[in-house]
Write a protein that holds these residues in place. Structure first.
Motif, PDB file in Angstrom:
ATOM      1  N   ALA A 129       0.858  -1.190   0.000  1.00 33.50           N
ATOM      2  CA  ALA A 129       0.000   0.000   0.000  1.00 33.50           C
ATOM      3  C   ALA A 129       0.890   1.234   0.000  1.00 33.50           C
ATOM      4  CB  ALA A 129      -0.926   0.001   1.220  1.00 33.50           C
ATOM      5  N   SER A 130       0.346   2.346  -0.425  1.00 34.02           N
ATOM      6  CA  SER A 130       1.114   3.586  -0.414  1.00 34.02           C
ATOM      7  C   SER A 130       1.410   4.002   1.024  1.00 34.02           C
ATOM      8  CB  SER A 130       0.322   4.690  -1.116  1.00 34.02           C
ATOM      9  OG  SER A 130       1.060   5.888  -1.166  1.00 34.02           O
ATOM     10  N   SER A 144      -2.024  -3.254   3.371  1.00 36.75           N
ATOM     11  CA  SER A 144      -2.888  -3.201   2.191  1.00 36.75           C
ATOM     12  C   SER A 144      -4.222  -3.874   2.484  1.00 36.75           C
ATOM     13  CB  SER A 144      -2.205  -3.895   1.010  1.00 36.75           C
ATOM     14  OG  SER A 144      -2.109  -5.294   1.256  1.00 36.75           O
ATOM     15  N   MET A 145      -5.209  -3.597   1.658  1.00 37.02           N
ATOM     16  CA  MET A 145      -6.521  -4.228   1.832  1.00 37.02           C
ATOM     17  C   MET A 145      -6.452  -5.722   1.556  1.00 37.02           C
ATOM     18  SD  MET A 145      -8.637  -1.982   2.968  1.00 37.02           S
ATOM     19  CE  MET A 145      -7.256  -1.347   3.921  1.00 37.02           C
ATOM     20  N   VAL A 183      -3.787   0.370   8.268  1.00 37.00           N
ATOM     21  CA  VAL A 183      -4.424   0.253   6.963  1.00 37.00           C
ATOM     22  C   VAL A 183      -4.304   1.549   6.179  1.00 37.00           C
ATOM     23  CG1 VAL A 183      -6.028  -1.545   7.696  1.00 37.00           C
ATOM     24  CG2 VAL A 183      -6.674   0.858   7.938  1.00 37.00           C
ATOM     25  N   ARG A 184      -4.258   1.400   4.860  1.00 32.81           N
ATOM     26  CA  ARG A 184      -4.088   2.564   3.981  1.00 32.81           C
ATOM     27  C   ARG A 184      -4.893   2.332   2.716  1.00 32.81           C
ATOM     28  NH1 ARG A 184      -4.084   5.781   0.593  1.00 32.81           N
ATOM     29  NH2 ARG A 184      -2.482   7.300  -0.030  1.00 32.81           N
ATOM     30  N   GLU A 185      -6.043   2.989   2.641  1.00 34.91           N
ATOM     31  CA  GLU A 185      -6.887   2.924   1.448  1.00 34.91           C
ATOM     32  C   GLU A 185      -7.940   4.012   1.544  1.00 34.91           C
ATOM     33  OE1 GLU A 185      -7.313   2.621  -1.634  1.00 34.91           O
ATOM     34  OE2 GLU A 185      -7.111   0.436  -1.746  1.00 34.91           O
ATOM     35  N   THR A 186      -8.375   4.510   0.409  1.00 30.15           N
ATOM     36  CA  THR A 186      -9.479   5.468   0.394  1.00 30.15           C
ATOM     37  C   THR A 186     -10.016   5.568  -1.020  1.00 30.15           C
ATOM     38  OG1 THR A 186     -10.161   7.709   1.048  1.00 30.15           O
ATOM     39  CG2 THR A 186      -8.013   7.514  -0.021  1.00 30.15           C
ATOM     40  N   LEU A 246     -13.155   3.655   1.284  1.00 26.59           N
ATOM     41  CA  LEU A 246     -13.298   2.285   1.764  1.00 26.59           C
ATOM     42  C   LEU A 246     -14.593   1.674   1.238  1.00 26.59           C
ATOM     43  CD1 LEU A 246     -12.296   2.889   5.498  1.00 26.59           C
ATOM     44  CD2 LEU A 246     -10.907   1.741   3.770  1.00 26.59           C
ATOM     45  N   HIS A 300     -13.982  -3.739   2.738  1.00 26.98           N
ATOM     46  CA  HIS A 300     -12.876  -3.283   3.585  1.00 26.98           C
ATOM     47  C   HIS A 300     -13.339  -3.082   5.027  1.00 26.98           C
ATOM     48  CE1 HIS A 300     -11.276  -1.245  -0.331  1.00 26.98           C
ATOM     49  NE2 HIS A 300     -10.993  -2.534  -0.302  1.00 26.98           N
TER      50      HIS A 300
END
Length: 211
Positions: free
Chosen positions: A24-25, A110-111, A144-147, A149, A153
């Motif tokens: 993930a970023s 990551s997801m 966690v790193r995501e957007t 969601l 997730h």
């Protein structure tokens, strides 16, 4: 008969932690976590596991390529404290509950890794080591790193939380008046390490007159 040690601190006098970096970023946060763990004298051993996807993100975000000498590339120097383990090495010590480990941090998470952990897939060393932390009731922090969601997730985060993990999203703070991206990363890392009782020097504390 002498009782077995319950944690690595009883054996080595310091904490024995696992740090996993996934695809993930936000690899700058992982780098600062590694620097903090390396310099903290209360930590005696760090097992580093980096996924193949994380290596790609590292190359894109930090211009760090390849897994050879990765610790030196991330720290800028060698380390006797940090040990890198192969992503597929499910026979590594941290894959067993009998090995005295004091907890695990997945940063960034990551997801895909979250899903594997939430559903107990244990398909690689990161997922297996996380599964061990859950079954042995050891701290497991998933950054966690995501957007945005999806509902998938959110449900996976709920499942991991119900199993005993701590969901710690990579969200910057601004009340400490950061001046650089490094300031943001360092404060986030300090907040995560507080969960292991490892308060970092010069950490901003809300309402305190001094750090």
């Amino acid at each position: 008969m002498q009782a077995l040690a319950n944690s690595s601190e009883e054996i080595s006098g310091g904490k024995n932690l696992t740090l996993a970096i996934t695809g993930a970023s936000g690899t700058i946060f992982a780098r600062h976590m590694l620097l903090a763990l390396e310099s903290d004298t209360r930590v005696s051993r760090v097992h580093l596991v980096v996924s193949p996807s994380a290596l790609r993100v590292l190359a894109e975000e930090s211009s760090i390529s390849g897994s050879n000498a990765l610790i030196e590339k991330l720290l800028g120097r060698s380390s006797t404290k940090i040990v890198q383990l192969a992503h597929q090495d499910v026979g590594a010590p941290i894959a067993s509950g009998s090995y005295p480990c004091d907890g695990m941090i997945v940063l960034p998470c990551s997801m895909g890794t979250l899903a594997g952990i939430a559903h107990g897939l244990a398909q690689n060393l990161i997922e297996r080591a996380a599964d061990v932390c859950l079954k042995e009731r050891r701290p497991l922090i998933l950054c966690v790193r995501e957007t945005p969601l999806t509902l998938i997730h959110i449900r996976n985060m709920a499942s991991a939380t119900e199993a005993g993990a701590t969901i710690f999203p990579i969200i910057p703070t601004f009340y400490n008046h950061p001046q650089t991206i490094d300031d943001i990363a360092q404060n986030f890392v300090a907040r995560v390490l507080q969960h292991f009782g490892l308060r970092q020097p010069n950490t901003f504390t809300w309402g305190a007159s001094t750090p």
